[in-house]
Scaffold this motif. Structure first.
Motif, short mmCIF file in Angstrom:
data_model
loop_
_atom_site.label_atom_id
_atom_site.label_comp_id
_atom_site.label_asym_id
_atom_site.label_seq_id
_atom_site.Cartn_x
_atom_site.Cartn_y
_atom_site.Cartn_z
N LYS A 147 0.80 -1.21 0.00
CA LYS A 147 0.00 0.00 0.00
C LYS A 147 0.84 1.27 0.00
CE LYS A 147 -3.72 -2.21 2.60
NZ LYS A 147 -4.48 -2.21 3.84
N GLY A 148 2.13 1.11 -0.13
CA GLY A 148 3.01 2.28 -0.09
C GLY A 148 2.79 3.21 -1.27
N PRO A 149 3.12 4.45 -1.09
CA PRO A 149 2.91 5.44 -2.16
C PRO A 149 4.05 5.37 -3.19
CG PRO A 149 3.79 6.51 -0.22
CD PRO A 149 3.60 5.09 0.12
N PHE A 150 4.00 4.31 -4.03
CA PHE A 150 5.08 4.11 -4.99
C PHE A 150 4.73 4.57 -6.40
CE2 PHE A 150 5.80 0.51 -1.91
CZ PHE A 150 6.88 1.09 -1.30
N SER A 151 3.50 4.92 -6.66
CA SER A 151 3.14 5.32 -8.02
C SER A 151 2.99 6.84 -8.10
CB SER A 151 1.82 4.64 -8.43
OG SER A 151 0.75 5.20 -7.71
N SER A 152 3.04 7.31 -9.31
CA SER A 152 2.93 8.75 -9.52
C SER A 152 1.48 9.22 -9.41
CB SER A 152 3.50 9.13 -10.89
OG SER A 152 2.80 8.45 -11.91
N GLN A 153 0.56 8.30 -9.33
CA GLN A 153 -0.85 8.65 -9.22
C GLN A 153 -1.23 9.13 -7.81
OE1 GLN A 153 -2.72 5.06 -10.42
NE2 GLN A 153 -2.31 5.37 -12.61
N VAL A 154 -0.40 8.80 -6.82
CA VAL A 154 -0.67 9.23 -5.46
C VAL A 154 -0.16 10.65 -5.27
CG1 VAL A 154 -0.21 8.74 -3.02
CG2 VAL A 154 -0.43 6.85 -4.64
N GLY A 155 -1.00 11.49 -4.72
CA GLY A 155 -0.61 12.88 -4.51
C GLY A 155 0.41 13.01 -3.39
N CYS A 156 1.04 14.18 -3.33
CA CYS A 156 2.09 14.43 -2.32
C CYS A 156 1.54 14.35 -0.90
CB CYS A 156 2.69 15.82 -2.54
SG CYS A 156 4.22 15.78 -3.46
N ASP A 157 0.47 15.03 -0.62
CA ASP A 157 -0.06 15.06 0.74
C ASP A 157 -0.49 13.68 1.22
OD1 ASP A 157 0.47 17.74 1.05
OD2 ASP A 157 -1.54 18.39 0.44
N PRO A 158 -1.24 12.92 0.44
CA PRO A 158 -1.60 11.57 0.90
C PRO A 158 -0.36 10.67 1.06
CG PRO A 158 -3.04 12.20 -0.90
CD PRO A 158 -1.97 13.26 -0.79
N ALA A 159 0.63 10.83 0.17
CA ALA A 159 1.85 10.02 0.27
C ALA A 159 2.61 10.35 1.55
CB ALA A 159 2.73 10.24 -0.96
N LEU A 160 2.76 11.64 1.85
CA LEU A 160 3.47 12.04 3.06
C LEU A 160 2.71 11.60 4.32
CD1 LEU A 160 4.72 15.62 2.07
CD2 LEU A 160 6.09 13.55 2.38
N GLU A 161 1.38 11.67 4.24
CA GLU A 161 0.57 11.24 5.38
C GLU A 161 0.74 9.74 5.62
OE1 GLU A 161 -4.13 10.97 6.20
OE2 GLU A 161 -3.42 12.95 5.57
N HIS A 162 0.73 8.97 4.52
CA HIS A 162 0.91 7.53 4.64
C HIS A 162 2.32 7.19 5.19
CE1 HIS A 162 0.02 3.35 3.82
NE2 HIS A 162 1.22 3.23 3.27
N ILE A 163 3.31 7.88 4.70
CA ILE A 163 4.68 7.66 5.18
C ILE A 163 4.80 8.04 6.65
CG2 ILE A 163 7.07 8.48 4.97
CD1 ILE A 163 6.63 8.54 1.93
N SER A 164 4.13 9.12 7.06
CA SER A 164 4.13 9.54 8.45
C SER A 164 3.50 8.47 9.35
CB SER A 164 3.39 10.87 8.59
OG SER A 164 3.28 11.23 9.94
N THR A 165 2.40 7.89 8.88
CA THR A 165 1.75 6.82 9.65
C THR A 165 2.67 5.61 9.78
OG1 THR A 165 -0.41 7.56 8.85
CG2 THR A 165 -0.28 5.33 9.74
N ILE A 166 3.30 5.25 8.68
CA ILE A 166 4.24 4.11 8.71
C ILE A 166 5.40 4.42 9.65
CG2 ILE A 166 5.89 2.79 7.34
CD1 ILE A 166 3.06 1.97 6.76
N ARG A 167 5.91 5.65 9.62
CA ARG A 167 7.02 6.04 10.50
C ARG A 167 6.61 5.98 11.97
NH1 ARG A 167 9.98 10.82 8.35
NH2 ARG A 167 10.99 9.18 7.20
N GLN A 168 5.39 6.42 12.28
CA GLN A 168 4.91 6.32 13.66
C GLN A 168 4.84 4.87 14.11
OE1 GLN A 168 1.16 8.35 13.62
NE2 GLN A 168 2.06 10.38 13.89
N ASN A 169 4.31 4.02 13.24
CA ASN A 169 4.26 2.59 13.56
C ASN A 169 5.66 2.01 13.74
OD1 ASN A 169 1.48 2.55 13.51
ND2 ASN A 169 1.36 1.86 11.37
N LEU A 170 6.58 2.44 12.90
CA LEU A 170 7.96 1.97 12.98
C LEU A 170 8.61 2.43 14.29
CD1 LEU A 170 10.22 0.50 11.47
CD2 LEU A 170 10.87 2.67 10.45
#
Length: 183
Positions: A147-170
């Motif tokens: 589910k990672g934001p690996f495609s260009s179709q994902v916008g910047c804000d949703p990608a950063l939000e998803h990465i932030s969530t993953i980082r918190q979990n990490l």
């Protein structure tokens, strides 16, 4: 000269009496307090470690403590020889010393078995926690991989939000890992 000798004898026997009573009380206190401490059931890994250290220390001290008994009995025998009055409490403590010593030694044996059981219990819990931790790490990795934001179709804000969530979990998993390593 005779008065001087009697005076010296009285002072010496009084001092011997005080020293013998102090040693007797000290031994009873040592046996009671350390017996209670080493018998305490550990609730945490730190308490288990402290309990095991105390048990080892006490087991190493057994010969030293036991070596204090004959001189103590000799001191009280000398006091009786010179007709120095010994109060009932001290006499009773002296009589109870052998039983207290046997009880203390049995307490060490029982505490050794109890601490080994708790050590196995904590070890089992730690292994189970470690397996659970591995599953959480694998799930987080799978989630990020799929589910990672690996495609260009994902916008910047949703990608950063998803990465932030993953980082918190990490970060939470890193804290959990540190707790597991400590245990």
């Amino acid at each position: 000269l005779l008065n001087h000798c009697n005076e010296w004898q009285n002072k010496f026997t009084t001092l011997l009496s005080e020293m013998a009573r102090a040693t007797l009380n000290e031994l009873h206190t040592y046996l009671k307090e350390n017996g209670e401490k080493v018998s305490k059931h550990p609730q945490t890994l730190d308490e288990l470690g402290d309990g095991l250290q105390l048990l080892e220390h006490l087991q190493n001290e057994v010969p030293n403590i036991e070596a204090r008994f004959p001189p103590l009995h000799e001191q009280f025998a000398i006091l009786e020889k010179y007709d120095v009055p010994i109060d009932d409490e001290a006499r009773q403590k002296l009589e109870d010393l052998s039983n207290a010593w046997v009880s203390f030694q049995q307490c060490l044996i029982d505490s050794d078995a109890m601490l080994k059981r708790h050590k196995d219990k904590f070890k089992s819990g730690l292994i189970a926690s470690s397996e659970e931790f591995k599953k959480h790490v694998a799930n987080l990795l799978d989630e990020f991989s799929t589910k990672g934001p690996f495609s260009s179709q994902v916008g910047c804000d949703p990608a950063l939000e998803h990465i932030s969530t993953i980082r918190q979990n990490l970060n939470m998993l890193k804290l959990q890992e540190n707790n597991l390593r400590r245990g």
